[in-house]
Design an enzyme around this catalytic site. Structure first.
Site, PDB file in Angstrom:
ATOM      1  N   HIS A   1       0.652  -1.139  -0.129  1.00 27.26           N
ATOM      2  CA  HIS A   1       0.320   0.082   0.112  1.00 27.26           C
ATOM      3  C   HIS A   1       0.460   1.724  -0.002  1.00 27.26           C
ATOM      4  CE1 HIS A   1      -3.439  -2.120   0.855  1.00 27.26           C
ATOM      5  NE2 HIS A   1      -2.955  -3.262   1.551  1.00 27.26           N
ATOM      6  N   LEU A   2       0.726   2.142  -1.265  1.00 31.98           N
ATOM      7  CA  LEU A   2       1.624   3.265  -1.644  1.00 31.98           C
ATOM      8  C   LEU A   2       1.165   4.469  -0.829  1.00 31.98           C
ATOM      9  CD1 LEU A   2       3.729   2.612  -4.592  1.00 31.98           C
ATOM     10  CD2 LEU A   2       4.368   1.967  -1.951  1.00 31.98           C
TER      11      LEU A   2
ATOM     12  N   ASP B   1       2.029  -6.633   2.635  1.00 30.92           N
ATOM     13  CA  ASP B   1       0.681  -5.943   2.827  1.00 30.92           C
ATOM     14  C   ASP B   1       1.549  -4.492   3.707  1.00 30.92           C
ATOM     15  OD1 ASP B   1      -2.584  -6.623   4.864  1.00 30.92           O
ATOM     16  OD2 ASP B   1      -1.906  -5.170   3.310  1.00 30.92           O
TER      17      ASP B   1
HETATM   18  N1  NCD Z   1      -3.710  -4.961   6.376  1.00 29.64           N
HETATM   19  C1  NCD Z   1      -4.838  -4.393   6.792  1.00 29.64           C
HETATM   20  O1  NCD Z   1      -5.129  -4.168   8.039  1.00 29.64           O
HETATM   21  N2  NCD Z   1      -5.135  -2.996   6.465  1.00 29.64           N
HETATM   22  C2  NCD Z   1      -4.881  -2.985   4.401  1.00 29.64           C
HETATM   23  C3  NCD Z   1      -5.556  -3.576   4.066  1.00 29.64           C
HETATM   24  C4  NCD Z   1      -5.331  -5.185   3.924  1.00 29.64           C
HETATM   25  O2  NCD Z   1      -5.081  -4.964   3.120  1.00 29.64           O
HETATM   26  O3  NCD Z   1      -6.409  -5.205   4.188  1.00 29.64           O
HETATM   27  C5  NCD Z   1      -4.774  -0.831   4.263  1.00 29.64           C
HETATM   28  O4  NCD Z   1      -4.509  -0.890   3.650  1.00 29.64           O
HETATM   29  O5  NCD Z   1      -3.866  -0.535   5.513  1.00 29.64           O
HETATM   30 ZN    ZN Z   2      -6.009  -6.747   2.785  1.00 34.79          ZN
END
Ligand code: NCD
Ligand code: ZN
Length: 426
Positions: A59-60, A304
């Site tokens: 997630h960037l 993640d």
């Molecule tokens: N893993 C998480 O707890 N959060 C991720 C979203 C996701 O991967 O479900 C996010 O974008 O913050």
């Molecule tokens: Zn997820």
């Protein structure tokens, strides 16, 4: 372009040799490499060369939450973690559900120039789970999207999931599911089990993940399309994936470093850094995940990487955003967990994720002719995780204070160093 001679380095589990990087490729190995002239020398003594790591789940946060991370800061974190390619998830603001937004992210990645940023497209408009997004337009865009995911949310409507699988089958795309039956996790704050009962917190039951994986495996088998399961967290999910693979379903799966090491007892601290979706599970789940990673039921490690600004994370558990940083610690956590040869580390963290993402220039072992996308690791090094010293713009690492094995010394992207002597080049 500078040519580099890396001397005395072990490629995976091999004997020390020499690598010559020239014009973006591995030009020669061994004696032939040693005879090269006008090269910049890098002492590879004691180091291990791996194909550049590939992250299927990053997630960037750009566009929208540049206070938590930007494509540039996330790319720095990725390069320092040994990554040469990352798949950037679509839960940005605006959501990456159009050709315009995925191309914006793709351009930002190229401008940062530290890692190959491959945008993931949303499956549904706005991640709302009601209408399919413009999957074809995103696939045809300059970003050439091949993986589609509503990650952060589950595509819980089976009719929509079926249509998405049918749509991407046409161009051999992949639907990457965040497996969470939302009606079973309303108000859930952690794993539903003995610890949540003791703490009196509403739980996130394992079956909420497993029921979606079982359903989607059957749908993917029915349609004949590719399904990828994000952040697998339970032993039951592993059994279902193993069963689906035996039935010939085109299913792949990833596990995160935190689900390979941490368990739900961390929630007893009420430290919101341990709050994550899916939640940390039990020792039995951790063992099942480790076995599945070793035997290949789980195809890849994915971080993640979920940066959160301080005000969204360092607050009461119930209100804290879920998610943990992962890019700069992933390789060290995998080495800390142990049990994998360097070849298996390369398979799970580079070759297979590159194949799933369709990245032909990544996940190629350093050998004559290979694209020079590689990372050099010092296996003997140990380092202490200091949240304030990380390249990520955020601080929410669950490994703060831990001393971990393995340090990325250098990373090369298309033959150019993105990290040298453990320092990022931009
Ligand atoms: N893993 C998480 O707890 N959060 C991720 C979203 C996701 O991967 O479900 C996010 O974008 O913050
Ligand atoms: Zn997820």
């Amino acid at each position: 372009m500078t040519n580099y001679l890396i001397s005395g380095v072990r490629v995976l589990d091999g004997e020390p040799t020499d690598l010559l990087l020239m014009d973006g490729r591995v030009a020669a190995v061994g004696d032939e490499a040693r005879s090269a002239v006008n090269v910049e020398r890098i002492d590879g003594d004691g180091l291990v060369a791996l194909p550049g790591l590939v992250d299927l789940h990053t997630h960037l946060r750009e566009p929208g939450r540049e206070d938590a991370e930007t494509v540039a800061t996330g790319s720095r974190a990725a390069a320092l973690g040994g990554y040469t390619a990352v798949c950037a998830m679509a839960n940005t603001d605006p959501v990456a559900d159009t050709a315009g937004v995925v191309e914006q992210v793709w351009r930002l990645g190229r401008e940062a120039g530290l890692v190959d940023v491959r945008p993931v497209g949303a499956v549904t408009v706005g991640l709302a789970g009601e209408r399919l997004a413009e999957l074809g337009a995103m696939a045809d865009s300059a970003a050439a999207v091949r993986i589609f995911s509503d990650d952060g949310h589950c595509v819980s409507d089976p009719r929509l999931m079926r249509r998405a699988l049918e749509y991407v089958k046409a161009f051999d795309g992949v639907i990457a599911q965040h497996a969470e039956e939302p009606r079973l996790t309303v108000g859930a704050l952690m794993h539903e089990g003995e610890t949540s009962a003791r703490l009196g917190l509403t739980g996130w039951p394992a079956v909420a993940e497993e029921a979606i994986i079982a359903r989607d495996a059957l749908l993917a088998g029915h349609v004949g399309a590719r399904l990828h399961i994000c952040h697998v967290s339970t032993a039951g999910s592993v059994d279902i994936i193993r069963w689906a693979k035996q039935r010939g379903v085109r299913i792949t799966a990833e596990v995160t470093p935190h689900h390979l090491l941490l368990t739900d007892v961390r929630a007893e601290s009420y430290d919101p850094v341990f709050k994550v979706n899916p939640p940390l599970r039990t020792d039995a789940d951790v063992l099942a995940l480790r076995e599945a990673l070793k035997d290949g039921t789980i195809d890849a490690v994915a971080t993640d990487h979920a940066p959160h600004a301080t005000e969204d994370k360092e607050c009461e558990w119930a209100y804290a955003r879920p998610g943990m940083l992962g890019l700069e610690t992933a390789l060290s956590i995998v080495l800390e967990v142990g049990g994998l040869t360097w070849d298996e580390v390369a398979e799970r963290m580079s070759r297979t994720p590159a194949r799933i993402a369709g990245l032909a220039d990544h996940g190629v072992d350093p050998a004559p002719g290979a694209p020079a996308n590689l990372t050099l690791v010092d296996p003997a090094a140990r380092w202490q995780v200091d949240p304030g010293a990380l390249a990520s713009r955020s601080r929410n690492t669950p490994f703060a204070g831990m001393t971990l094995p393995g340090r990325v010394v250098a990373t090369f992207l298309n033959g150019e160093p993105t990290v040298l002597d453990g320092k990022v080049m931009k």
